[in-house]
Write a protein that holds these residues in place. Structure first.
Motif, PDB file in Angstrom:
ATOM      1  N   ALA A 181      -0.675  -0.307  47.009  1.00  0.00           N
ATOM      2  CA  ALA A 181      -1.292  -1.411  46.265  1.00  0.00           C
ATOM      3  C   ALA A 181      -1.900  -0.900  44.959  1.00  0.00           C
ATOM      4  O   ALA A 181      -1.750  -1.534  43.902  1.00  0.00           O
ATOM      5  CB  ALA A 181      -2.352  -2.102  47.120  1.00  0.00           C
ATOM      6  N   ALA A 182      -2.586   0.247  45.010  1.00  0.00           N
ATOM      7  CA  ALA A 182      -3.187   0.817  43.794  1.00  0.00           C
ATOM      8  C   ALA A 182      -2.111   1.226  42.797  1.00  0.00           C
ATOM      9  O   ALA A 182      -2.256   1.004  41.583  1.00  0.00           O
ATOM     10  CB  ALA A 182      -4.073   2.007  44.155  1.00  0.00           C
ATOM     11  N   ALA A 184       0.959  -0.066  42.577  1.00  0.00           N
ATOM     12  CA  ALA A 184       1.540  -1.309  42.059  1.00  0.00           C
ATOM     13  C   ALA A 184       0.648  -1.907  40.979  1.00  0.00           C
ATOM     14  O   ALA A 184       1.144  -2.398  39.950  1.00  0.00           O
ATOM     15  CB  ALA A 184       1.773  -2.300  43.198  1.00  0.00           C
ATOM     16  N   LYS A 185      -0.664  -1.847  41.176  1.00  0.00           N
ATOM     17  CA  LYS A 185      -1.603  -2.373  40.187  1.00  0.00           C
ATOM     18  C   LYS A 185      -1.505  -1.566  38.884  1.00  0.00           C
ATOM     19  O   LYS A 185      -1.488  -2.123  37.794  1.00  0.00           O
ATOM     20  CB  LYS A 185      -3.025  -2.326  40.744  1.00  0.00           C
ATOM     21  CG  LYS A 185      -4.051  -2.944  39.830  1.00  0.00           C
ATOM     22  CD  LYS A 185      -5.424  -2.978  40.466  1.00  0.00           C
ATOM     23  CE  LYS A 185      -6.438  -3.599  39.539  1.00  0.00           C
ATOM     24  NZ  LYS A 185      -7.789  -3.604  40.120  1.00  0.00           N
ATOM     25  N   GLY A 188       1.342  -2.589  36.943  1.00  0.00           N
ATOM     26  CA  GLY A 188       1.298  -3.972  36.473  1.00  0.00           C
ATOM     27  C   GLY A 188       2.233  -4.879  37.246  1.00  0.00           C
ATOM     28  O   GLY A 188       2.635  -5.936  36.769  1.00  0.00           O
ATOM     29  N   LYS A 190       3.776  -7.522  39.837  1.00  0.00           N
ATOM     30  CA  LYS A 190       3.372  -8.835  40.319  1.00  0.00           C
ATOM     31  C   LYS A 190       4.245  -9.194  41.502  1.00  0.00           C
ATOM     32  O   LYS A 190       5.455  -8.991  41.488  1.00  0.00           O
ATOM     33  CB  LYS A 190       3.556  -9.869  39.230  1.00  0.00           C
ATOM     34  CG  LYS A 190       2.858  -9.510  37.922  1.00  0.00           C
ATOM     35  CD  LYS A 190       1.848 -10.542  37.542  1.00  0.00           C
ATOM     36  CE  LYS A 190       1.201 -10.285  36.218  1.00  0.00           C
ATOM     37  NZ  LYS A 190       0.447  -9.123  36.050  1.00  0.00           N
TER      38      LYS A 190
END
Length: 193
Positions: A181-182, A184-185, A188, A190
């Motif tokens: 998750a980190a 992917a963040k 950027g 979605k």
């Protein structure tokens, strides 16, 4: 299509290579898995590391993981992020000068880098951890600290991730939800479902 590079080698940790590979495909990225000395269609053997109450992890033979891109043709400008799985592969992959160049090129470009478990051994050898905070499998802590990094706290269940700028690290595969998750963040990404 945006591309992610995954550095693999024989006895990479099974979950730590397969799960990120599949999750990044699910997010719509093209994912190129490479290994020095191997060509597309070749496989690397994986190892399954488990936490069964012993003083360290246990190890079992895992699956074969297919390499889908030619290591000798990697151009880091083609990629938006880098994944470095753990297992036993990082201890010898870090001896390859081109592996270290790849990591340095991603770092210099401030592109997201995700390393898990023993993967930070490659970050140590590439010299990109000085004055950073990161975590890894606990046995890698002396290497991380000796490289000039601050050891990021981890919990007893090994389920957390540490983000410092464009680098996200985690102690082991139980941290996949937080680590991926980190990453992917940072990318950027979605989720459109």
């Amino acid at each position: 299509m945006k591309k992610i590079l995954v550095l693999a080698g024989d006895y990479v940790e099974d979950y730590e290579v397969m799960v990120p590979f599949q999750m990044l495909l699910m997010l719509g990225y093209a994912v190129d898995a490479v290994c020095p000395g191997k060509k597309p269609g070749d496989v690397v053997r994986t190892a399954i590391h488990d936490f069964e109450g012993d003083q360290t992890y246990s190890e079992k033979r895992g699956h074969n993981f297919s390499i889908n891109c030619d290591f000798d043709k990697v151009n880091t400008a083609d990629y938006v992020g880098l994944v470095i799985p753990g297992g036993r592969a990082p201890e010898y992959l870090r001896l390859n000068p081109r592996i270290l160049e790849i990591v340095r090129e991603f770092d210099a470009a401030q592109k997201p880098i995700a390393a898990v478990c023993h993967g930070p051994q490659i970050l140590v050898s590439a010299g990109v951890l000085k004055n950073r905070t990161c975590t890894a499998y606990p046995a890698v802590k002396p290497d991380v600290v000796d490289a000039g990094a601050k050891w990021g706290e981890f919990n007893e269940t090994l389920t957390n991730a540490v983000v410092d700028g464009h680098i996200v690290t985690a102690p082991a595969w139980p941290a996949h939800p937080a680590w991926i998750a980190a990453f992917a963040k940072l990318l950027g990404a979605k989720i459109s479902i």
